[in-house]
Design an enzyme around this catalytic site. Structure first.
Site, PDB file in Angstrom:
ATOM      1  N   CYS A   1      41.411 -51.423  81.489  1.00 59.97           N
ATOM      2  CA  CYS A   1      42.799 -51.847  81.368  1.00 59.97           C
ATOM      3  C   CYS A   1      43.402 -51.206  80.126  1.00 59.97           C
ATOM      4  O   CYS A   1      43.750 -51.872  79.154  1.00 59.97           O
ATOM      5  CB  CYS A   1      42.863 -53.379  81.307  1.00 59.97           C
ATOM      6  N   GLU A   2      43.464 -49.886  80.128  1.00 61.28           N
ATOM      7  CA  GLU A   2      43.964 -49.087  79.013  1.00 61.28           C
ATOM      8  C   GLU A   2      44.556 -47.798  79.555  1.00 61.28           C
ATOM      9  O   GLU A   2      43.904 -47.090  80.333  1.00 61.28           O
ATOM     10  CB  GLU A   2      42.830 -48.722  78.044  1.00 61.28           C
TER      11      GLU A   2
ATOM     12  N   GLY B   1      26.038 -29.388  62.516  1.00 63.85           N
ATOM     13  CA  GLY B   1      27.336 -28.873  62.924  1.00 63.85           C
ATOM     14  C   GLY B   1      27.299 -27.644  63.796  1.00 63.85           C
ATOM     15  O   GLY B   1      28.344 -27.049  64.071  1.00 63.85           O
TER      16      GLY B   1
ATOM     17  N   PRO C   1      20.369 -30.352  63.120  1.00 64.01           N
ATOM     18  CA  PRO C   1      21.229 -30.378  64.306  1.00 64.01           C
ATOM     19  C   PRO C   1      21.195 -31.728  65.001  1.00 64.01           C
ATOM     20  O   PRO C   1      20.193 -32.437  64.983  1.00 64.01           O
ATOM     21  CB  PRO C   1      20.595 -29.303  65.198  1.00 64.01           C
ATOM     22  N   GLY C   2      22.286 -32.087  65.609  1.00 61.76           N
ATOM     23  CA  GLY C   2      22.341 -33.255  66.487  1.00 61.76           C
ATOM     24  C   GLY C   2      22.814 -32.808  67.856  1.00 61.76           C
ATOM     25  O   GLY C   2      22.042 -32.664  68.797  1.00 61.76           O
ATOM     26  N   ARG C   3      24.107 -32.506  67.934  1.00 63.86           N
ATOM     27  CA  ARG C   3      24.725 -32.063  69.179  1.00 63.86           C
ATOM     28  C   ARG C   3      23.978 -30.887  69.812  1.00 63.86           C
ATOM     29  O   ARG C   3      23.776 -30.834  71.026  1.00 63.86           O
ATOM     30  CB  ARG C   3      26.174 -31.659  68.865  1.00 63.86           C
TER      31      ARG C   3
END
Length: 443
Positions: A365-366, A251, A293-295
């Site tokens: 198409c959104e 985090g 950690p990742g991010r």
């Protein structure tokens, strides 16, 4: 007190011609668009922020939450930096092994003054699906259990196993409610008040609890992250001296907007060393201190390069439409996330026109296929240099939860991935083909 560090993210360059010393235009010409590009030097830098302290306190173990960016080349890179890995699925276990990680630690002499061995791969989840239970049992993967039911299920397959408990401390925080992993609104972890009953179930099943892990959310601020230390210490004392490893979870915040700052990592790890020291005094043996950690390790290293394919006005608002959509980068549509953006003019031509406010969207198409949106789906604009069809838009700080959340929505192929190392760009994932899209299907 945990403070912020003086290293501040600068305003995103309005014009970007290079990524890690390699021409953006040449990258697009050689590999096509949309394209993910990773700067190996930045990944190394962020790994070393945590693994090398410059004389101060540091973490015993840095464990990469590979769900943030699981390309094999990235996993190999962090492995070579001494970082171990977390896996949240059978597929991520296979990725870790393919990147060179061992399934489990080699046995080492143990004693009251030596740290316990580190697990190269840990499986972290709130359930065992049948395939994951088969895999961890067959390979001897250490498990971080987020539900009590996992304990008996593992005991049936691996009698006498040692596990880590993931505990929900009753509070959480994150950059979005959708990334908050603590408190009553979160499915993650074992509720802190149920620990005595869970310990009884583990003892009855013959399972040893040797690790404790807490994670309250992705992108939480350090003030909230610091609260985890106190909560973990209370639960650790309930578990007792069988504990040999504690994990602060992940985090760690990453700056996305101009003016945001990097955290005071030294102050954060010092707080955890104090927690660890008190637990060691209470238990009479060494305790390994992990962070997950990742991010933090990969976000700033990643860029998404897309080509402008249309410029149009809708009433008083101008739109740049590019060949990447939320099928390529989902964070804006999921969380209203902000990413710095810059322009690379076609042919590296100089920009002469004044910047203008534009909304930037993709080909899907959104109506929600907009990169410049706020949480709740409200379209926003960004000041950008005047762009023409054929120019390139570079979406920055896109290395975390970018490619890994990409999809084949609208039958769009997954993009290519490139790693730039020492000024050399190499393809580390080929772009999907039309044949890949229908592989395995039948009429």
């Amino acid at each position: 007190m945990i403070r912020v560090h003086s290293e501040t993210i600068a305003s995103a360059p309005q014009v970007r011609h290079e990524i890690a010393g390699v021409s953006v235009g040449e990258l697009a010409k050689r590999f096509g668009t949309p394209l993910y590009v990773y700067d190996a030097a930045m990944v190394r830098r962020r790994c070393r922020d945590l693994t090398r302290s410059g004389g101060g306190a540091s973490w015993d173990t840095v464990r990469f939450a590979q769900k943030a960016c699981s390309n094999l080349a990235v996993l190999d890179l962090v492995r070579r930096e001494g970082v171990v890995v977390d896996a949240v699925s059978t597929g991520e276990i296979h990725r870790a092994l393919a990147a060179g990680y061992a399934a489990h630690a080699a046995p080492e002499p143990a004693g009251p003054h030596t740290l316990p061995p580190v697990h190269p791969v840990v499986y972290t989840a709130d359930i065992f699906d049948r395939e994951s239970l088969d895999t961890v049992a067959r390979l001897g993967i250490h498990c971080n259990c987020g539900s009590a039911d996992m304990i008996e299920q593992l005991a049936e397959r691996v009698p006498g196993a040692a596990i880590t408990l993931r505990v929900n401390p009753g509070f959480g925080h994150g950059h979005s409610q959708k990334t908050n992993t603590g408190g009553e609104g979160s499915k993650h972890g074992i509720w802190h008040e149920e620990i005595p009953e869970v310990l009884r179930r583990a003892e009855w099943a013959g399972i040893a609890v040797t690790g404790l892990h807490m994670h309250i959310g992705s992108g939480a601020d350090l003030g909230h992250l610091a609260e985890v230390a106190g909560a973990l210490e209370r639960v650790a004392r309930e578990i007792g001296r069988s504990l040999t490893t504690v994990s602060a979870g992940g985090g760690l915040p990453v700056p996305y907007r101009p003016g945001e700052v990097h955290a005071d990592l030294g102050g954060y790890v010092a707080l955890w060393h104090d927690t660890r020291r008190r637990l060691e005094d209470a238990f009479g043996h060494r305790v390994r201190l992990e962070i997950e950690p990742g991010r933090y390790l990969v976000a700033e290293a990643g860029y998404l390069v897309a080509e402008v394919r249309a410029v149009k006005r809708q009433g008083g608002r101008k739109y740049l439409l590019v060949d990447a959509g939320f099928n390529t980068l989902a964070r804006p549509v999921l969380y209203g996330s902000y990413h710095p953006m810059s322009l690379c003019p076609a042919g590296n031509d100089p920009v002469v026109a004044e910047p203008e406010d534009v909304a930037i969207g993709g080909p899907l198409c959104e109506s929600g296929d907009i990169f410049t949106q706020e949480e709740g789906g409200f379209v926003a604009t960004r000041s950008m240099p005047a762009a023409r069809v054929g120019d390139l838009v570079v979406i920055e700080v896109a290395g975390a939860y970018g490619f890994v959340m990409a999809s084949n929505y609208n039958s769009k192929p997954l993009p290519a991935e490139v790693l730039v190392e020492d000024g050399v760009a190499r393809l580390v994932r080929a772009r999907q083909t039309a044949e890949d899209l229908v592989r395995g299907e039948s009429v």
